[in-house]
Enzyme design. Structure first.
Site, PDB file in Angstrom:
ATOM      1  N   GLY A 188       0.858  -1.172   0.016  1.00 46.00           N
ATOM      2  CA  GLY A 188      -0.071  -0.029  -0.034  1.00 46.00           C
ATOM      3  C   GLY A 188       0.934   1.376  -0.128  1.00 46.00           C
ATOM      4  N   ASP A 240       2.968  -1.691  12.010  1.00 47.02           N
ATOM      5  CA  ASP A 240       3.097  -3.092  12.585  1.00 47.02           C
ATOM      6  C   ASP A 240       4.396  -3.726  12.390  1.00 47.02           C
ATOM      7  OD1 ASP A 240       2.628  -3.517   9.921  1.00 47.02           O
ATOM      8  OD2 ASP A 240       0.871  -4.603  10.183  1.00 47.02           O
ATOM      9  N   THR A 282       4.592   1.760   6.387  1.00 41.76           N
ATOM     10  CA  THR A 282       3.204   1.446   6.544  1.00 41.76           C
ATOM     11  C   THR A 282       2.447   2.142   7.468  1.00 41.76           C
ATOM     12  OG1 THR A 282       1.655  -0.343   7.133  1.00 41.76           O
ATOM     13  CG2 THR A 282       3.737  -0.589   8.118  1.00 41.76           C
ATOM     14  N   ILE A 283       1.214   2.575   7.125  1.00 43.01           N
ATOM     15  CA  ILE A 283       0.584   3.411   8.008  1.00 43.01           C
ATOM     16  C   ILE A 283       0.181   2.725   9.119  1.00 43.01           C
ATOM     17  CG2 ILE A 283      -0.286   5.184   6.222  1.00 43.01           C
ATOM     18  CD1 ILE A 283      -3.107   3.595   6.717  1.00 43.01           C
ATOM     19  N   ASP A 284       0.386   1.229   9.086  1.00 43.15           N
ATOM     20  CA  ASP A 284      -0.296   0.397  10.283  1.00 43.15           C
ATOM     21  C   ASP A 284       0.780   0.380  11.341  1.00 43.15           C
ATOM     22  OD1 ASP A 284      -2.037  -0.107   8.243  1.00 43.15           O
ATOM     23  OD2 ASP A 284      -1.293  -2.072   7.709  1.00 43.15           O
ATOM     24  N   MET A 302      -7.765   2.528   9.534  1.00 50.84           N
ATOM     25  CA  MET A 302      -7.301   1.232   9.072  1.00 50.84           C
ATOM     26  C   MET A 302      -6.358   0.513  10.149  1.00 50.84           C
ATOM     27  SD  MET A 302      -6.313   1.949   5.066  1.00 50.84           S
ATOM     28  CE  MET A 302      -7.327   1.876   3.615  1.00 50.84           C
ATOM     29  N   GLY A 303      -5.368  -0.098   9.665  1.00 47.16           N
ATOM     30  CA  GLY A 303      -4.155  -0.612  10.554  1.00 47.16           C
ATOM     31  C   GLY A 303      -4.398  -2.028  10.329  1.00 47.16           C
ATOM     32  N   ARG A 304      -5.355  -2.618   9.696  1.00 47.12           N
ATOM     33  CA  ARG A 304      -5.363  -4.273   9.626  1.00 47.12           C
ATOM     34  C   ARG A 304      -5.279  -4.679  10.909  1.00 47.12           C
ATOM     35  NH1 ARG A 304      -4.475  -6.525   4.725  1.00 47.12           N
ATOM     36  NH2 ARG A 304      -3.073  -4.925   3.629  1.00 47.12           N
ATOM     37  N   ARG A 322       0.441  -4.744  -5.055  1.00 52.57           N
ATOM     38  CA  ARG A 322       0.652  -5.860  -4.124  1.00 52.57           C
ATOM     39  C   ARG A 322       0.740  -7.100  -4.786  1.00 52.57           C
ATOM     40  NH1 ARG A 322      -1.070  -3.948   0.849  1.00 52.57           N
ATOM     41  NH2 ARG A 322      -2.687  -2.494   0.935  1.00 52.57           N
ATOM     42  N   HIS A 332      -9.083   5.086   2.899  1.00 52.61           N
ATOM     43  CA  HIS A 332      -7.728   5.537   2.112  1.00 52.61           C
ATOM     44  C   HIS A 332      -7.362   7.060   2.293  1.00 52.61           C
ATOM     45  CE1 HIS A 332      -8.590   1.604   0.243  1.00 52.61           C
ATOM     46  NE2 HIS A 332      -7.395   1.359   0.158  1.00 52.61           N
ATOM     47  N   ARG A 365      -4.107   7.131   3.706  1.00 53.15           N
ATOM     48  CA  ARG A 365      -2.898   7.095   2.877  1.00 53.15           C
ATOM     49  C   ARG A 365      -2.690   8.225   2.166  1.00 53.15           C
ATOM     50  NH1 ARG A 365      -3.810   1.321   1.647  1.00 53.15           N
ATOM     51  NH2 ARG A 365      -3.293   1.716  -0.309  1.00 53.15           N
ATOM     52  N   ASP A 410       5.103  -5.509   5.929  1.00 51.14           N
ATOM     53  CA  ASP A 410       5.462  -6.807   6.165  1.00 51.14           C
ATOM     54  C   ASP A 410       5.696  -7.689   4.873  1.00 51.14           C
ATOM     55  OD1 ASP A 410       2.645  -6.478   6.093  1.00 51.14           O
ATOM     56  OD2 ASP A 410       2.260  -7.956   7.453  1.00 51.14           O
TER      57      ASP A 410
HETATM   58  O1  F6P Z   1      -1.309  -1.937   5.105  1.00 51.19           O
HETATM   59  C1  F6P Z   1      -1.898  -0.712   4.765  1.00 51.19           C
HETATM   60  C2  F6P Z   1      -3.483  -0.693   4.714  1.00 51.19           C
HETATM   61  O2  F6P Z   1      -3.820   0.621   4.388  1.00 51.19           O
HETATM   62  C3  F6P Z   1      -4.158  -1.348   5.807  1.00 51.19           C
HETATM   63  O3  F6P Z   1      -4.281  -0.370   7.045  1.00 51.19           O
HETATM   64  C4  F6P Z   1      -5.599  -1.704   5.071  1.00 51.19           C
HETATM   65  O4  F6P Z   1      -6.067  -2.790   5.946  1.00 51.19           O
HETATM   66  C5  F6P Z   1      -4.826  -1.959   3.882  1.00 51.19           C
HETATM   67  O5  F6P Z   1      -3.747  -1.523   3.567  1.00 51.19           O
HETATM   68  C6  F6P Z   1      -5.991  -1.506   2.579  1.00 51.19           C
HETATM   69  O6  F6P Z   1      -5.502  -2.349   1.340  1.00 51.19           O
HETATM   70  P1  F6P Z   1      -5.890  -1.805  -0.058  1.00 51.19           P
HETATM   71  O7  F6P Z   1      -5.003  -0.493  -0.261  1.00 51.19           O
HETATM   72  O8  F6P Z   1      -5.448  -2.823  -0.998  1.00 51.19           O
HETATM   73  O9  F6P Z   1      -7.418  -1.531   0.084  1.00 51.19           O
END
Ligand code: F6P
Length: 371
Positions: A13, A149, A145-147, A189-191, A91, A292, A295, A123
């Protein structure tokens, strides 16, 4: 003078902070003053769209394919002002069992004559870098990563800018929430990591914060909301991480399909929670998914600075041939850690020390770690 060619790519992402890091990779690698000190002249190739950019190329005519762009300080001069990634991202995993092509990626890296590849990723992307490193490819990781993690680093690019978005949007929602005496549930977000929700919630002064690391009860949320109203509040701000789930429940996914990294897209808990609150308290409740927006936008000052430091450190690691490492920020210092140390691991919130499990919020005591 010795010549060396390095590649740089951004995977997974996008987020703010990638472009500042790219700029400083290029400026550091191609700095003429440093060139004479090191006795090496670096050439930097920008690889487009993450790992995908290393699949879809014809190394014989690499400059004509559109997936590889030679970079120089003039090209990247203004990049640190912009969000997203000028190189594009995806991805895409060369180790995806449905479409395994890691040998092709390795072959192309060799055909392009890359001494090393700097990989800006979270990751998933850095796990691929680690596997390529095991196969003999020289890689250096930059955490983003904005997460937030990734383990072994106190910072990942993009996080602070995303927090600023949360604070800005919640400030905006407060005026409408207050006017209508409504409750607003804001999904971040943050998974599976609660950092964005927790630190975003702390920064914006949310009344309730729900994180994936601690399962919540709808009853307790409603109790807290009613307690707030009894004390005279007009509205409540509830932050819920996309990966948060109720006790005995499971995380909410947008659809069952997995991406090339084998992950499902999370999302939807905010609306479910809003409905439960409205049902349980009879108070008007709305939900907003920040999605998003977190992001997007220009990198904040911190991400510009950290992108700069990480970019410079990544080139330093190449100069010293310390391949297979990720640059990191630990205890206030820029340092590095072996990619193997982060492989398959996540940095999650520890609810015992970093969360108030009774009031569903950040803690109000600072633990003395010296004791
Ligand atoms: O890993 C970054 C992230 O923004 C997560 O917080 C979120 O779950 C995911 O990516 C969203 O992914 P996509 O951009 O594929 O919708």
């Amino acid at each position: 003078m010795k010549k060396s060619r390095i590649g740089v790519l951004t995977g997974g992402g996008d987020c703010a902070g990638l472009n500042p890091a790219l700029k400083w990779v290029v400026k550091t690698a191609m700095d003429e003053r440093l060139e004479s000190e090191r006795g090496v002249r670096y050439e930097v190739l920008g690889i487009h769209d993450g790992w995908k950019g290393l699949v879809d190329i014809d190394p014989a005519t690499w400059d004509g394919t559109g997936n590889i762009t030679p970079l120089n300080p003039d090209i990247v001069r203004t990049w640190d002002r912009y969000g997203g990634t000028m190189l594009g991202t995806s991805r895409y995993s060369p180790y995806d069992p449905q479409n395994e092509c890691s040998n092709l990626v390795i072959e192309n890296i060799q055909k392009l004559g890359l001494e090393a590849v700097i990989v800006l990723g979270g990751d998933g992307t850095l796990a691929i870098a680690t596997r390529l490193s095991r196969e003999g490819i020289n890689v250096i990781g930059i955490p983003k990563t904005i997460d937030k993690d990734l383990p072994e680093t106190d910072y990942t690019l993009g996080f602070e800018t995303a927090l600023n978005v949360i604070v800005e949007e919640v400030d905006r929602l407060r005026t409408t929430a207050g006017s209508h005496k409504r409750i607003f549930v804001i999904e971040t977000m943050g998974r599976n990591a609660g950092w964005l929700a927790l630190e975003g919630g702390e920064a914006c002064g949310a009344y309730i914060i729900l994180i994936p690391e601690f399962d919540f009860s709808f009853e307790r949320v409603n109790e807290l909301v009613m307690e707030g109203r009894r004390s005279g509040t007009r509205y409540e701000i509830v932050i819920v991480a996309e990966g948060a789930k109720p006790v005995g429940g499971t995380e909410i996914v947008k659809n069952e399909e997995t991406d090339s990294f084998g992950r499902k897209t999370l999302g939807g808990i905010g609306e479910i929670l809003a409905q439960e609150i409205e049902k349980g308290t009879e108070l008007e409740t709305r939900s907003v998914v920040l999605s998003h927006l977190q992001r997007g936008g220009a990198p904040c000052a911190y991400d510009r600075r950290m992108g700069r430091y990480f970019g410079i450190a990544a080139v330093d690691l190449i100069v010293n041939q310390r391949y297979g490492n990720m640059v990191a920020f630990k205890n206030g210092e820029i340092t590095s850690v072996p990619l193997e140390n982060i492989y398959g691991k996540l940095n999650l919130v520890d609810p015992r020390t970093q969360y108030d499990i009774d009031r569903y919020n950040g803690r109000r005591t600072i633990l003395d770690s010296g004791k």
